[in-house]
Design a protein around this motif. Structure first.
Motif, short mmCIF file in Angstrom:
data_model
loop_
_atom_site.label_atom_id
_atom_site.label_comp_id
_atom_site.label_asym_id
_atom_site.label_seq_id
_atom_site.Cartn_x
_atom_site.Cartn_y
_atom_site.Cartn_z
N ARG A 35 19.22 36.99 60.76
CA ARG A 35 19.72 36.59 62.08
C ARG A 35 20.99 37.37 62.39
O ARG A 35 21.76 37.71 61.49
CB ARG A 35 19.99 35.08 62.13
CG ARG A 35 18.73 34.25 61.95
CD ARG A 35 18.98 32.80 62.21
NE ARG A 35 19.06 32.47 63.62
CZ ARG A 35 18.00 32.34 64.41
NH1 ARG A 35 16.79 32.53 63.96
NH2 ARG A 35 18.15 32.02 65.70
N PHE B 227 23.07 37.17 57.34
CA PHE B 227 23.53 36.95 58.70
C PHE B 227 24.46 38.09 59.07
O PHE B 227 25.35 38.43 58.29
CB PHE B 227 24.28 35.61 58.76
CG PHE B 227 24.91 35.33 60.09
CD1 PHE B 227 24.16 34.79 61.13
CD2 PHE B 227 26.24 35.61 60.32
CE1 PHE B 227 24.73 34.53 62.36
CE2 PHE B 227 26.82 35.36 61.55
CZ PHE B 227 26.07 34.81 62.57
N ILE C 198 24.05 29.18 58.95
CA ILE C 198 23.43 30.27 58.19
C ILE C 198 22.71 29.68 56.98
O ILE C 198 23.33 29.11 56.07
CB ILE C 198 24.53 31.27 57.73
CG1 ILE C 198 25.28 31.76 58.97
CG2 ILE C 198 23.92 32.41 56.94
CD1 ILE C 198 26.51 32.58 58.66
N PHE D 1 26.88 37.19 54.36
CA PHE D 1 27.49 37.19 55.70
C PHE D 1 28.09 38.56 55.88
O PHE D 1 29.02 38.95 55.18
CB PHE D 1 28.57 36.10 55.77
CG PHE D 1 29.20 35.93 57.14
CD1 PHE D 1 29.99 36.92 57.70
CD2 PHE D 1 29.02 34.76 57.85
CE1 PHE D 1 30.58 36.75 58.95
CE2 PHE D 1 29.60 34.57 59.09
CZ PHE D 1 30.38 35.56 59.64
N THR E 120 23.42 34.37 49.57
CA THR E 120 23.54 34.39 51.03
C THR E 120 24.56 35.46 51.39
O THR E 120 25.64 35.52 50.80
CB THR E 120 24.06 33.03 51.54
OG1 THR E 120 23.21 32.01 51.01
CG2 THR E 120 24.08 32.97 53.05
#
Ligand SMILES: Nc1ncnc2c1ncn2[C@@H]1O[C@H](COP(=O)(O)OP(=O)(O)OP(=O)(O)O)[C@@H](O)[C@H]1O
Length: 336
Positions: free
Chosen positions: A215, A44, A38, A200, A198
């Protein structure tokens, strides 16, 4: 999997990477060799049906639980050998919320500031900034248990941000929220990413992954069944088509002859032609209709969506959608 490039042509550094992550509970294998990469500053999304292992993956990567096998680095720290380094760099919110309902939102924030060893003054400043940013100023002095679901989620994220984490794990951040609160949460997530964080994300909502994620990975039976951008995943599953509907039966019959590769619905006077939805295909179809001198009364372009992808990839665990699990080439619009 292609390595994403930064604007300067260099590969983006990975915020999270994992190779062969495994986890079992008793004789039940939950994660059966998960690989992830990632890039920093991206979103993500890990999608999967109930019990697929999404929370387990978050718990392992955030060091709340240990893996039985494999390796992972988060913010450059190995989860097995440097869990403290991982914890210092991340924030986790979601199903295991840190909000204490008996104290006020502001007190929850100040407690978090204490845990991060901020001075009293910085703690108050950061708390005030975050309460303002998450629209919680009016509720700041009320017990958190009186907050709505959306307010509690916002407080939870605000508390996570006290430590200024560069990587945030959001485990089903919008489950149970009403549409307005979901959209507010999406906006918050977008703002985090524009600040370089970032994210997740685990979710069962396909539209959420479609909206937010750079993604997406679909987790099924302990493995990543597919991984890519929303567009790449949609291309994996055929199902796109053009539907033409007629009111004049003779026009319908002429079109069926002119177009040949169609599925006919004589009752609805509708034709379905497989298509990737591209301009080129659409033009060629219209040209053939023009040459045959027929005009459809209605033309609709149907492309596969993430629902189609999800149901096709997780078919064995979704018996309630037989039309799609047994016929992955049929698009969503035809079965609803
Ligand atoms: N501590 C545990 N002990 C035993 N089994 C567990 C434990 N934690 C999770 N499991 C099992 O592991 C499987 C994966 O659970 P997990 O919570 O990771 O799934 P999930 O994809 O997050 O599901 P959901 O969408 O329902 O939250 C489930 O079958 C669950 O029952």
């Amino acid at each position: 999997m292609p390595t994403p490039m930064r604007g300067d042509g260099h590969p983006s550094p990975a915020a999270i990477s994992a190779v062969g992550l495994r986890k079992s509970y008793g004789d039940k294998t939950v994660l059966d060799g998960i690989d992830l990469r990632i890039p920093a500053g991206s979103v993500f999304a890990l999608l999967g049906p109930n019990g697929a292992g999404k929370t387990t993956a978050v718990q392992i990567l955030s060091t709340l639980s240990t893996a039985d096998g494999g390796q992972a680095q988060v913010a450059g720290h190995d989860i097995a050998t440097s869990p403290g380094g991982v914890r210092a760099a991340i924030g986790v919110t979601g199903q295991f919320s840190a909000v204490d309902g008996l104290i006020t939102g502001e007190e929850n924030m100040l407690l978090m500031a204490d845990l991060h060893h901020l001075s009293k003054r910085s703690g108050r400043r950061v708390t005030a900034e975050l309460l303002e940013r998450f629209d919680l100023v009016d509720a700041a002095r009320k017990p958190a248990q009186s907050y709505s679901g959306g307010m509690k989620r916002r407080l939870d994220i605000a508390m996570t941000l006290v430590g200024n984490p560069r990587i945030i794990f959001l485990d089903e951040p919008t489950t149970g929220l009403d549409p307005r609160s979901r959209h507010t949460m999406w906006q918050i997530i977008r703002e985090l990413v524009s600040d370089g964080v970032t994210v997740f994300l685990t979710t069962q909502y396909l539209d959420e992954a479609d909206e937010l994620a750079d993604r997406i990975a679909v987790l099924n039976d302990g493995r990543i069944a597919a991984e890519g951008t929303a567009e790449e995943l949609k291309r994996l599953i055929p199902g796109g088509h053009i539907r033409l509907r007629f009111t004049d039966p003779s026009a319908y019959r002429s079109a069926a002859v002119a177009l040949r590769e169609t599925t006919r619905d004589d009752e609805a006077l509708a034709l379905r032609i497989p298509s990737d939805g591209s301009q080129r295909e659409l033009r060629s179809l219209l040209d053939r209709l023009d040459s045959a001198g027929v005009e459809a009364d209605e033309l609709t372009v149907h492309t596969s969506d993430l629902d189609d992808v999800f149901f096709a990839l997780t078919a064995s665990t979704v018996p309630s959608r037989p039309a799609q699990s047994t016929q992955p080439t049929q698009s969503k619009e035809d079965v609803r």
